[in-house]
Design a protein around this motif. Structure first.
Motif, PDB file in Angstrom:
ATOM      1  N   ASN A 190       0.848  -1.196   0.000  1.00  0.00           N
ATOM      2  CA  ASN A 190       0.000   0.000   0.000  1.00  0.00           C
ATOM      3  C   ASN A 190       0.883   1.245   0.000  1.00  0.00           C
ATOM      4  N   MET A 191       0.860   1.973  -1.127  1.00  0.00           N
ATOM      5  CA  MET A 191       1.607   3.224  -1.259  1.00  0.00           C
ATOM      6  C   MET A 191       0.653   4.359  -1.637  1.00  0.00           C
ATOM      7  N   LYS A 192      -0.549   4.295  -1.115  1.00  0.00           N
ATOM      8  CA  LYS A 192      -1.554   5.311  -1.409  1.00  0.00           C
ATOM      9  C   LYS A 192      -1.057   6.702  -1.005  1.00  0.00           C
ATOM     10  N   GLY A 193      -1.295   7.666  -1.889  1.00  0.00           N
ATOM     11  CA  GLY A 193      -0.960   9.056  -1.575  1.00  0.00           C
ATOM     12  C   GLY A 193       0.483   9.451  -1.791  1.00  0.00           C
ATOM     13  N   TRP A 194       1.347   8.513  -2.168  1.00  0.00           N
ATOM     14  CA  TRP A 194       2.776   8.804  -2.259  1.00  0.00           C
ATOM     15  C   TRP A 194       3.092   9.873  -3.299  1.00  0.00           C
ATOM     16  N   GLY A 195       2.465   9.794  -4.450  1.00  0.00           N
ATOM     17  CA  GLY A 195       2.765  10.750  -5.515  1.00  0.00           C
ATOM     18  C   GLY A 195       1.895  11.988  -5.481  1.00  0.00           C
ATOM     19  N   ASP A 196       1.029  12.106  -4.483  1.00  0.00           N
ATOM     20  CA  ASP A 196       0.173  13.279  -4.343  1.00  0.00           C
ATOM     21  C   ASP A 196       0.875  14.304  -3.459  1.00  0.00           C
ATOM     22  N   GLU A 221      -0.497 -14.160  -5.959  1.00  0.00           N
ATOM     23  CA  GLU A 221      -1.479 -13.140  -5.565  1.00  0.00           C
ATOM     24  C   GLU A 221      -0.792 -11.791  -5.425  1.00  0.00           C
ATOM     25  N   LEU A 222      -1.424 -10.764  -5.985  1.00  0.00           N
ATOM     26  CA  LEU A 222      -0.839  -9.422  -5.957  1.00  0.00           C
ATOM     27  C   LEU A 222      -1.911  -8.392  -5.644  1.00  0.00           C
ATOM     28  N   LYS A 223      -1.626  -7.551  -4.647  1.00  0.00           N
ATOM     29  CA  LYS A 223      -2.497  -6.414  -4.345  1.00  0.00           C
ATOM     30  C   LYS A 223      -1.637  -5.160  -4.226  1.00  0.00           C
ATOM     31  N   LEU A 224      -1.914  -4.189  -5.077  1.00  0.00           N
ATOM     32  CA  LEU A 224      -1.178  -2.923  -5.067  1.00  0.00           C
ATOM     33  C   LEU A 224      -2.167  -1.775  -4.902  1.00  0.00           C
ATOM     34  N   VAL A 225      -1.894  -0.901  -3.948  1.00  0.00           N
ATOM     35  CA  VAL A 225      -2.650   0.344  -3.817  1.00  0.00           C
ATOM     36  C   VAL A 225      -1.658   1.471  -4.053  1.00  0.00           C
ATOM     37  N   LEU A 226      -1.851   2.195  -5.161  1.00  0.00           N
ATOM     38  CA  LEU A 226      -0.910   3.241  -5.564  1.00  0.00           C
ATOM     39  C   LEU A 226      -1.617   4.584  -5.591  1.00  0.00           C
ATOM     40  N   TRP A 227      -0.886   5.620  -5.921  1.00  0.00           N
ATOM     41  CA  TRP A 227      -1.458   6.963  -5.965  1.00  0.00           C
ATOM     42  C   TRP A 227      -2.084   7.210  -7.333  1.00  0.00           C
ATOM     43  N   GLU A 228      -2.770   8.309  -7.433  1.00  0.00           N
ATOM     44  CA  GLU A 228      -3.577   8.568  -8.610  1.00  0.00           C
ATOM     45  C   GLU A 228      -2.806   9.241  -9.748  1.00  0.00           C
ATOM     46  N   ASN A 229      -1.817  10.037  -9.417  1.00  0.00           N
ATOM     47  CA  ASN A 229      -1.114  10.852 -10.412  1.00  0.00           C
ATOM     48  C   ASN A 229      -0.032  10.032 -11.122  1.00  0.00           C
ATOM     49  N   SER A 257      -6.947   8.157  -4.944  1.00  0.00           N
ATOM     50  CA  SER A 257      -6.663   9.546  -4.592  1.00  0.00           C
ATOM     51  C   SER A 257      -6.482   9.655  -3.081  1.00  0.00           C
ATOM     52  N   SER A 258      -5.615  10.568  -2.658  1.00  0.00           N
ATOM     53  CA  SER A 258      -5.422  10.790  -1.219  1.00  0.00           C
ATOM     54  C   SER A 258      -6.600  11.551  -0.631  1.00  0.00           C
ATOM     55  N   SER A 259      -7.439  12.094  -1.513  1.00  0.00           N
ATOM     56  CA  SER A 259      -8.628  12.819  -1.078  1.00  0.00           C
ATOM     57  C   SER A 259      -9.865  12.084  -1.569  1.00  0.00           C
ATOM     58  N   THR A 260     -10.933  12.168  -0.808  1.00  0.00           N
ATOM     59  CA  THR A 260     -12.179  11.540  -1.239  1.00  0.00           C
ATOM     60  C   THR A 260     -12.869  12.387  -2.313  1.00  0.00           C
ATOM     61  N   ILE A 261     -12.434  13.650  -2.459  1.00  0.00           N
ATOM     62  CA  ILE A 261     -13.024  14.544  -3.454  1.00  0.00           C
ATOM     63  C   ILE A 261     -12.353  14.306  -4.794  1.00  0.00           C
ATOM     64  N   GLN A 262     -13.118  14.134  -5.844  1.00  0.00           N
ATOM     65  CA  GLN A 262     -12.578  13.958  -7.179  1.00  0.00           C
ATOM     66  C   GLN A 262     -12.104  15.321  -7.676  1.00  0.00           C
TER      67      GLN A 262
END
Length: 314
Positions: A190-196, A221-229, A257-262
């Motif tokens: 889980n690397m959510k928000g890293w590039g934000d 098995e692979l699970k990746l959570v990455l940033w949006e940008n 996204s690191s924010s819930t707002i689109q």
């Protein structure tokens, strides 16, 4: 008469000293027993996963994490270790630094023959310049030593958000460590928000994820959570890498996204993009399995790698 009194006083003094020593020895034994009871009490509270109760009442800080790390190193983990110390990054002003990660990593490093490792430290680096690339290097060293790992779950959610102390170089070190785990069958990262809001995290980290995955031959098995940008090229390259993983049967890939707002129109297509990546990878894998019979018939002329290269170009 005086000499007799003097002898009696000396004898009395000696007896008092002996009695005092015995009392001290008894007290020491009692103290040790109390320490054992306290230790056992703490150990009972620290049954997996490790989540100190005091963290619910006090802020997480380097001192608390150091104490926890010492206790982890003393326990019998029976090939499994689950550490979850998650910070509520929006409200928690806990005092955490590279020292905490160093202590935890050292405790993991000291354990032999782990087969399953969960390390959830989400929020530690959120707006926290005291968590740097050094922390990622400490985790790399601890993980790399556990060469018998079959399952690993590393949750570093929001570590690089508004934190210039973490960059592509730190991510590269961590991923290089994971890439050494040649027995790994299940990976969650889980690397959510890293590039934000962090210009130090770029597509280079996505490319290094691809390089890491390409070395994990036994991954199923692979699970990746990455940033949006993330650029389309980086996503495409990652998709190609996943498609080439012959043993992979389960994929969970998210660009969150690191924010819930689109914030941008691109986010509307995010779910569709992820679905296409999964479908593309799985379709190609299914197609490869369907061509196995062909490779048997034309084994000399048409090898499996040749057919796989054709499939990848579809």
């Amino acid at each position: 008469m005086e000499s007799q009194i003097c002898v009696q006083k000396k004898m009395s003094s000696k007896l008092q000293k002996m009695h005092h020593k015995q009392q001290l020895k008894k007290q020491k034994i009692i103290d040790l027993q109390m320490d054992d009871c306290l230790f056992n009490s703490v150990m009972n509270r620290l049954k997996l996963p490790f989540q100190l109760e005091l963290f619910q009442k006090e802020q997480i800080n380097d001192t608390n994490v150091k104490n926890l790390s010492q206790q982890i190193a003393c326990c019998d983990h029976n090939k499994e270790l689950d550490i979850q110390i998650m910070k509520k990054w929006h409200v928690d002003q806990s005092d955490l630094s590279d020292e905490s990660v160093k202590d935890l990593s050292h405790s993991i490093y000291s354990i032999d023959k782990l087969q399953q490792l969960t390390l959830k430290l989400n929020g530690w680096g959120y707006w926290n310049q005291s968590i740097t690339n050094n922390s990622l290097n400490y985790i790399r060293m601890a993980v790399q030593k556990q060469h018998k790992l079959q399952e690993i779950n590393i949750d570093l959610n929001m570590w690089a958000y508004e934190n210039q102390g973490i960059s592509d170089e730190g991510a590269r070190m961590l991923l290089n460590g994971i890439a050494q785990l040649n027995q790994l069958g299940k990976l969650e990262l889980n690397m959510k928000g890293w590039g934000d809001s962090n210009v130090q995290i770029t597509d280079d980290t996505i490319n290094n994820i691809s390089k890491c995955l390409s070395k994990l031959d036994k991954l199923t098995e692979l699970k990746l959570v990455l940033w949006e940008n993330v650029s389309q090229k980086a996503v495409k390259d990652l998709n190609k890498t996943i498609s080439r993983m012959e043993n992979l049967t389960k994929i969970d890939l998210k660009f969150e996204s690191s924010s819930t707002i689109q914030r941008t129109p691109m986010n509307v297509n995010l779910t569709e993009k992820i679905a296409k990546i999964k479908l593309n990878a799985m379709q190609k894998r299914r197609l490869l399995f369907q061509t196995n019979a062909i490779t048997v018939i034309f084994q000399n002329e048409l090898t499996k790698p040749k057919i796989w290269n054709i499939v990848l170009k579809l």
